[in-house]
Write an enzyme that holds these catalytic residues in place. Structure first.
Site, PDB file in Angstrom:
ATOM      1  N   TYR A  62       0.854  -1.196   0.000  1.00  8.78           N
ATOM      2  CA  TYR A  62       0.000   0.000   0.000  1.00  8.78           C
ATOM      3  C   TYR A  62       0.886   1.241   0.000  1.00  8.78           C
ATOM      4  O   TYR A  62       0.748   2.122  -0.861  1.00  8.78           O
ATOM      5  CB  TYR A  62      -0.920  -0.031   1.242  1.00  8.78           C
ATOM      6  CG  TYR A  62      -1.631   1.274   1.517  1.00  8.78           C
ATOM      7  CD1 TYR A  62      -2.771   1.638   0.806  1.00  8.78           C
ATOM      8  CD2 TYR A  62      -1.161   2.158   2.499  1.00  8.78           C
ATOM      9  CE1 TYR A  62      -3.418   2.844   1.063  1.00  8.78           C
ATOM     10  CE2 TYR A  62      -1.806   3.351   2.758  1.00  8.78           C
ATOM     11  CZ  TYR A  62      -2.931   3.692   2.031  1.00  8.78           C
ATOM     12  OH  TYR A  62      -3.561   4.885   2.286  1.00  8.78           O
ATOM     13  N   LYS A  79       1.441   4.106  -2.828  1.00 13.36           N
ATOM     14  CA  LYS A  79       1.003   5.487  -2.539  1.00 13.36           C
ATOM     15  C   LYS A  79       2.161   6.456  -2.854  1.00 13.36           C
ATOM     16  O   LYS A  79       1.925   7.585  -3.292  1.00 13.36           O
ATOM     17  CB  LYS A  79       0.556   5.644  -1.080  1.00 13.36           C
ATOM     18  CG  LYS A  79      -0.740   4.976  -0.699  1.00 13.36           C
ATOM     19  CD  LYS A  79      -1.980   5.484  -1.418  1.00 13.36           C
ATOM     20  CE  LYS A  79      -2.514   6.802  -0.909  1.00 13.36           C
ATOM     21  NZ  LYS A  79      -3.796   7.164  -1.606  1.00 13.36           N
TER      22      LYS A  79
END
Ligand SMILES: NC(=O)C1=CN([C@@H]2O[C@H](COP(=O)(O)OP(=O)(O)OC[C@H]3O[C@@H](n4cnc5c(N)ncnc54)[C@H](OP(=O)(O)O)[C@@H]3O)[C@@H](O)[C@H]2O)C=CC1
Ligand SMILES: CC(C)CCC[C@@H](C)[C@H]1CC[C@H]2C3=C(CC[C@]12C)[C@@]1(C)CCC(=O)C[C@@H]1CC3
Length: 345
Positions: free
Chosen positions: A144, A148
């Site tokens: 994640y 990002k």
């Protein structure tokens, strides 16, 4: 001859507008008189003045109708951090964000506001009053975070004043509030399973948690200040409650507010982190056979046992940001909003 309709500055699109943050943002924008197009893979509500377009943001043809005649786009869609699926994160957060930028160009969008995350600089070790000039995490703690970082870079690099395409990234941290599907529900689920008895580490780690309305306020300010002459073009901004709190005090206030016991016994940080890492490796190795998701992931343990709070000085200076809801009120409003998660409900 085709005449192009000049996008109105009161028309905007929210990609991910059915999600937790997205819906709060849409409600605020509608309140402020914007006409809003929501693009999401699902529709979770209805609201006057809001039109829903359903599809995957990786599909430009699906996305384009939602951006028609729109001057401002908010991109706050992402797979949930708990997904632990590298291919999905790369597809949606990296290639999907490229597609969003291309679609904005094709549709004549002038401003793009990305919801990034303060965790783009977090590597699992202490961050105290971190500013935006901290380098991106060299060893991001999960897929994640890794994606990002790439997503934020893509959006900020796309800022192009000469061609009239302005971008900015908002980096919230630990968003909470009514309808949040993560923080409070995971906490309550863990408590109901009798696993919220322990404090990881000595409990003195300070952390930022940000009430969803403050995050929305940061997004709206950024959108309204995004002009060619503004210092915010192509920049990232931390948006928090600006009231760092002891991680375990915050968790205890939510738990006690909902009628559960606060955790009391201490466990050494490195012991819990080591176990979480081992369990994660086991789930990856056994994945084809077992589909079990541990509650205590290395990311969650790192977040629960280290300092991670950020300075909002840049957002205050460049955008006039100030939190609009205090932490005390935010906790009260949040607890009140989850009657179904109370002990015994
Ligand atoms: N929550 C937090 O504490 C923090 C969140 N952020 C960022 O804020 C943003 C919003 O987070 P949050 O509201 O919590 O997340 P949610 O999961 O509640 O909202 C994201 C929305 O995007 C949708 N979505 C996911 N993939 C796609 C896709 N391929 N195409 C179209 N829509 C898609 C989701 O649908 P579905 O639910 O079906 O997947 C969901 O409706 C994210 O970018 C997140 O990274 C940053 C810092 C902290
Ligand atoms: C089981 C307990 C040890 C912890 C329960 C609470 C956690 C579920 C949350 C505490 C901090 C939160 C957080 C995020 C998700 C939910 C928590 C881990 C993010 C990872 C969400 C996405 C981001 O961009 C960063 C957030 C940091 C804080």
């Amino acid at each position: 001859m085709t005449t192009r309709v000049r996008p109105s500055s009161k028309r905007c699109a929210v990609i991910g507008g059915s999600g937790f943050l997205g819906r709060h943002l849409v409600e605020k924008l509608a309140d402020k008189g914007y006409t809003v197009s929501v693009f999401d893979i699902r529709q979770s509500y209805e609201l006057p003045g809001v039109t829903f377009y359903l599809g995957d943001l990786c599909d430009k043809q699906a996305l384009l109708p939602a951006l028609r005649d729109v001057s401002l786009v908010f991109h706050c869609a992402s797979p949930a951090p708990g997904a632990d699926d590298r291919a999905l994160f790369e597809r949606v957060n990296i290639s999907g964000t490229r597609t969003v930028i291309q679609a904005c160009h094709e549709a004549g969008v002038q401003k793009l506001v990305l919801t990034s995350s303060a965790s783009v600089v977090f590597e699992g070790t202490d961050i105290k009053n971190g500013k935006e000039d901290l380098p991106y995490a060299k060893k991001p703690i999960d897929f994640y975070t890794l994606t990002k970082i790439q997503q934020e870079k893509l959006v900020l690099e796309a800022c192009d004043k000469e061609n009239g395409f302005l971008t900015v990234a908002i980096r919230p941290h630990g968003i909470f509030g009514p309808r949040d599907p993560q923080l409070v529900p995971i906490l309550v689920d863990t408590a109901r399973r009798g696993k919220m008895k322990f404090i990881i580490g000595n409990g003195s780690n300070l952390v930022d948690f940000t009430y969803v309305e403050n995050v929305v306020h940061g997004h709206v300010l950024a959108a309204e200040r995004l002009r060619p002459e503004s210092p915010i073009c192509g920049q990232a901004y931390h948006i928090t409650n600006d009231e760092p709190v002891f991680f375990w005090d915050f968790m205890s206030q939510i738990l006690v507010g909902l009628g559960y016991n606060a955790p009391r016994y201490h466990l050494p940080y490195w012991l819990v982190y080591g176990i979480a890492l081992l369990l994660w490796v086991l789930t990856v190795l056994l994945r084809p056979l077992v589909s079990w998701k541990p509650t205590f992931t290395p990311m969650r343990v790192a977040l629960a046992g280290t300092h991670h709070y950020y300075s909002c000085a840049r957002a205050k200076q460049d955008m006039g940001y100030q939190p609009v809801v205090s932490l005390k009120d935010a906790i009260m409003l949040t607890v009140e909003s989850y009657p179904h998660l109370r002990q015994g409900a």
